[in-house]
Design a protein around this motif. Structure first.
Motif, PDB file in Angstrom:
ATOM      1  N   THR A 120      22.491  58.673  27.893  1.00  0.00           N
ATOM      2  CA  THR A 120      23.239  58.113  26.767  1.00  0.00           C
ATOM      3  C   THR A 120      23.507  59.200  25.730  1.00  0.00           C
ATOM      4  N   ILE A 121      24.540  58.980  24.926  1.00  0.00           N
ATOM      5  CA  ILE A 121      24.814  59.870  23.799  1.00  0.00           C
ATOM      6  C   ILE A 121      25.074  59.013  22.573  1.00  0.00           C
ATOM      7  N   GLU A 227      43.069  61.649  24.037  1.00  0.00           N
ATOM      8  CA  GLU A 227      41.991  61.583  25.022  1.00  0.00           C
ATOM      9  C   GLU A 227      40.968  60.533  24.619  1.00  0.00           C
ATOM     10  N   ASP A 228      40.128  60.174  25.573  1.00  0.00           N
ATOM     11  CA  ASP A 228      38.992  59.285  25.308  1.00  0.00           C
ATOM     12  C   ASP A 228      37.796  60.201  25.050  1.00  0.00           C
ATOM     13  N   ARG A 229      37.672  60.678  23.829  1.00  0.00           N
ATOM     14  CA  ARG A 229      36.690  61.723  23.526  1.00  0.00           C
ATOM     15  C   ARG A 229      35.264  61.254  23.783  1.00  0.00           C
ATOM     16  N   ASP A 233      32.822  63.183  26.285  1.00  0.00           N
ATOM     17  CA  ASP A 233      31.548  63.739  25.804  1.00  0.00           C
ATOM     18  C   ASP A 233      30.383  63.232  26.646  1.00  0.00           C
ATOM     19  N   TRP A 234      30.444  61.939  27.024  1.00  0.00           N
ATOM     20  CA  TRP A 234      29.379  61.404  27.879  1.00  0.00           C
ATOM     21  C   TRP A 234      29.380  62.108  29.233  1.00  0.00           C
ATOM     22  N   GLN A 235      30.549  62.351  29.789  1.00  0.00           N
ATOM     23  CA  GLN A 235      30.630  63.078  31.059  1.00  0.00           C
ATOM     24  C   GLN A 235      29.967  64.448  30.942  1.00  0.00           C
ATOM     25  N   ARG A 236      30.292  65.161  29.879  1.00  0.00           N
ATOM     26  CA  ARG A 236      29.735  66.508  29.712  1.00  0.00           C
ATOM     27  C   ARG A 236      28.224  66.467  29.537  1.00  0.00           C
ATOM     28  N   ALA A 237      27.747  65.500  28.755  1.00  0.00           N
ATOM     29  CA  ALA A 237      26.299  65.382  28.534  1.00  0.00           C
ATOM     30  C   ALA A 237      25.575  65.034  29.830  1.00  0.00           C
ATOM     31  N   GLY A 258      35.904  65.655  31.658  1.00  0.00           N
ATOM     32  CA  GLY A 258      35.359  66.288  30.458  1.00  0.00           C
ATOM     33  C   GLY A 258      34.932  67.714  30.699  1.00  0.00           C
ATOM     34  N   GLU A 259      34.331  67.980  31.867  1.00  0.00           N
ATOM     35  CA  GLU A 259      33.897  69.348  32.182  1.00  0.00           C
ATOM     36  C   GLU A 259      35.093  70.274  32.370  1.00  0.00           C
ATOM     37  N   ILE A 260      36.109  69.787  33.079  1.00  0.00           N
ATOM     38  CA  ILE A 260      37.296  70.602  33.308  1.00  0.00           C
ATOM     39  C   ILE A 260      37.962  70.960  31.984  1.00  0.00           C
TER      40      ILE A 260
END
Length: 561
Positions: A120-121, A227-229, A233-237, A258-260
């Motif tokens: 979770t973030i 974007e769906d920030r 952000d959850w993807q990156r975390a 998100g990573e890309i």
């Protein structure tokens, strides 16, 4: 006819030279006015940066805006919502190449799924973002849309732990796989590097794929991106937690939107840094070229003034056009280096014309004659550049059209600042030189105005003395070019270059892949490699939608297709 055209050409050249000579005289009489007014106007245009919006949406940059695809997309998104975001995990056995259809490998993949479920973030508004709140659910109260080899065992850790390699292979070969939604699972979408026996049964596999889909709540952000920030952000975390966790005996690779985006932004920021360094180096080069080994007769400050004026032209170009609604993108940002080169070239032409005239000439006359000669030259080159770039405005691709508009207007702004403000700085520099004041330190009068820096006292500054490069180009090189062997070499080189260019044009291919923006040293390169090796690379989604159809009466026909 030829004589008439020649007379017309000579008349135009004469009128242009006369006009620029007249302008040079006006600038000489009031240099500060010709510096201050254009600079103030340019600075006022910089206020347009307050409304600058960087367009990053590919469909707004690289797709003709009158395409029917936009109408179709609007209908689809209205009925079915935005395309889902994806979070994909690839796994290989350690060492790579070994069979991954084993109990310990599937348990490790289950642990990866648990990380996805539990990460979770905290968002800026204090709310919690989790997989449960982000996943796409085909039905309102149904399970999340995800697929992996774990679906063959109902995503049940206890059931997986009871399996053996033989039973896992038996389940894989049994067929009739469905996910939690009851939809058929294609084997190629969950396992890769499959080895089969003579009767077609799977005997081993080298990679696994786990994919989850997330709701895309794309909207405009404070930095003007769409974007769906929160989900990105959850993807990156989540990817960071997975990369930092050991899942022995498998090696895990993550890949998500998100990573890309993050890795591509890194590459773009690095390029912007390199462009800034290049801009600075060209500035240093300009100052170096105009600097002489004499404190009085050096024009280093004039080079610095030129760089500042070119920078002002670029800034005014970007700010003004973005303020009036011309699309600004990362493609346009690369234009700065091009405009800098063109601007510095104009500076060298004007300064060289001035330096070629003897210093004994009346200073006002010297400025007028130098601008009369150089003004016509840079006008012709600037008009050529502007017309060439304006031709690009007819492109149906918004990115190219906008780039061409920014380029043509930028060339115009640079030209105007060069023939006004830069000539004003040239006048001030010439007056400083006439008064034996030092370059960079204009309040200081050297004791020996003609002394050469780092040279014996007997060596004096001589403006008529040619540099080694000038002597080489004007004597040795020109003699060789005009010689028989020089002409043969030039002809051979030109023909060879043309032949190679024609061949290269036949080999030219047009392609684009967003992954090309990912740095070579990014961890995502490993994810791309595993995906391409075991799962057929980056797949292009294809969907077919219908409307205004009597669906109940054609249901059987739809199912048969």
């Amino acid at each position: 006819m030829a004589a008439t055209l020649a007379k017309l050409r000579d008349r135009m050249e004469g009128d242009l030279s006369h006009g620029f000579g007249w302008l040079g005289g006006k600038i000489y009489d009031r240099p500060w006015a010709f510096i201050i007014v254009p600079v103030v106007i340019g600075l006022a245009m910089l206020s347009g940066f307050a409304t600058l919006e960087v367009e990053s949406r590919a469909e707004k940059l690289f797709t003709p805006q009158d395409s029917i695809a936009f109408d179709h997309r609007e209908i689809v998104e209205e009925k079915f919502g935005l395309p889902a975001l994806e979070f994909t995990v690839y796994a290989t056995y350690s060492p790579e190449g070994s069979n991954i259809l084993t109990t310990d490998a599937l348990l490790a993949l289950y642990d990866v799924l648990m990380v996805i479920n539990t990460t979770t973030i905290t968002l800026p508004d204090g709310s919690i973002k989790s997989y449960a709140s982000s996943c796409l659910r085909p039905t309102a109260s149904g399970p999340c849309d995800q697929v992996s080899v774990l679906d063959l065992f109902d995503n049940n850790r206890t059931l997986i732990a009871q399996q053996t390699t033989s039973s896992i292979l038996a389940r894989v070969n049994a067929g009739n796989f469905t996910d939690a939604q009851g939809r058929d699972i294609q084997l190629r979408n969950i396992i890769g590097g499959v080895q089969r026996n003579s009767v077609g049964n799977v005997v081993s596999a080298q990679a696994l794929q786990l994919q989850v889909k997330l709701v895309n709540n794309r909207q405009r952000q404070s930095d003007n991106t769409y974007e769906d920030r929160a989900t990105l952000d959850w993807q990156r975390a989540t990817a960071s937690v997975i990369r930092d966790t050991s899942f022995s005996p498998i090696v895990v690779y993550t890949l998500s939107n998100g990573e890309i985006d993050k890795e591509n932004d890194k590459a773009i920021n690095q390029d912007i840094l390199l462009l800034t360094v290049g801009y600075s180096l060209l500035g240093v080069y300009t100052v170096f070229v105009l600097t002489r080994r004499n404190a009085v007769h050096s024009f280093g400050t004039l080079g610095a003034a030129s760089i500042m004026l070119v920078g002002l032209a670029i800034g005014a170009d970007f700010a003004f056009l973005s303020a009036v609604g011309v699309t600004f993108s990362i493609v346009t940002q690369t234009l700065a280096f091009l405009l800098l080169g063109l601007g510095v070239d104009d500076t060298f032409i004007i300064t060289a014309a001035f330096m070629r005239l003897p210093s004994s000439m009346d200073l006002r006359e010297r400025v007028c004659k130098s601008l009369a000669v150089s003004g016509s030259s840079i006008l012709v080159t600037s008009l050529t550049d502007m017309i060439a770039f304006l031709a690009g405005t007819y492109s149906s691709l918004p990115a190219i059209s906008a780039f061409s508009i920014y380029a043509s207007v930028g060339v115009c702004f640079d030209f105007l600042l060069q023939i006004t403000a830069f000539v004003g700085f040239l006048v001030l520099t010439a007056k400083r030189e006439r008064n034996n004041k030092a370059d960079w330190l204009c309040c200081i009068t050297p004791k020996d105005p003609d002394h050469l820096c780092c040279a014996p006292p007997e060596r004096r500054f001589d403006e008529s003395k040619e540099t080694k490069l000038t002597r080489f180009m004007g004597s040795h090189f020109s003699d060789f070019v005009l010689s028989k062997w020089g002409q043969v070499l030039i002809l051979f080189t030109s023909v060879t270059l043309m032949a190679v260019s024609i061949w290269g044009a036949t080999q030219l291919e047009t392609n684009f892949n967003i992954e090309w923006f990912t740095p070579d040293n990014s961890y995502l390169q490993d994810s791309y490699t595993v995906r391409d090796r075991y799962f057929a690379g980056s797949l292009i989604p294809f969907g077919m939608y219908t409307q205004q159809v009597d669906y109940p009466n054609i249901q059987s026909g739809l199912q048969s297709h």
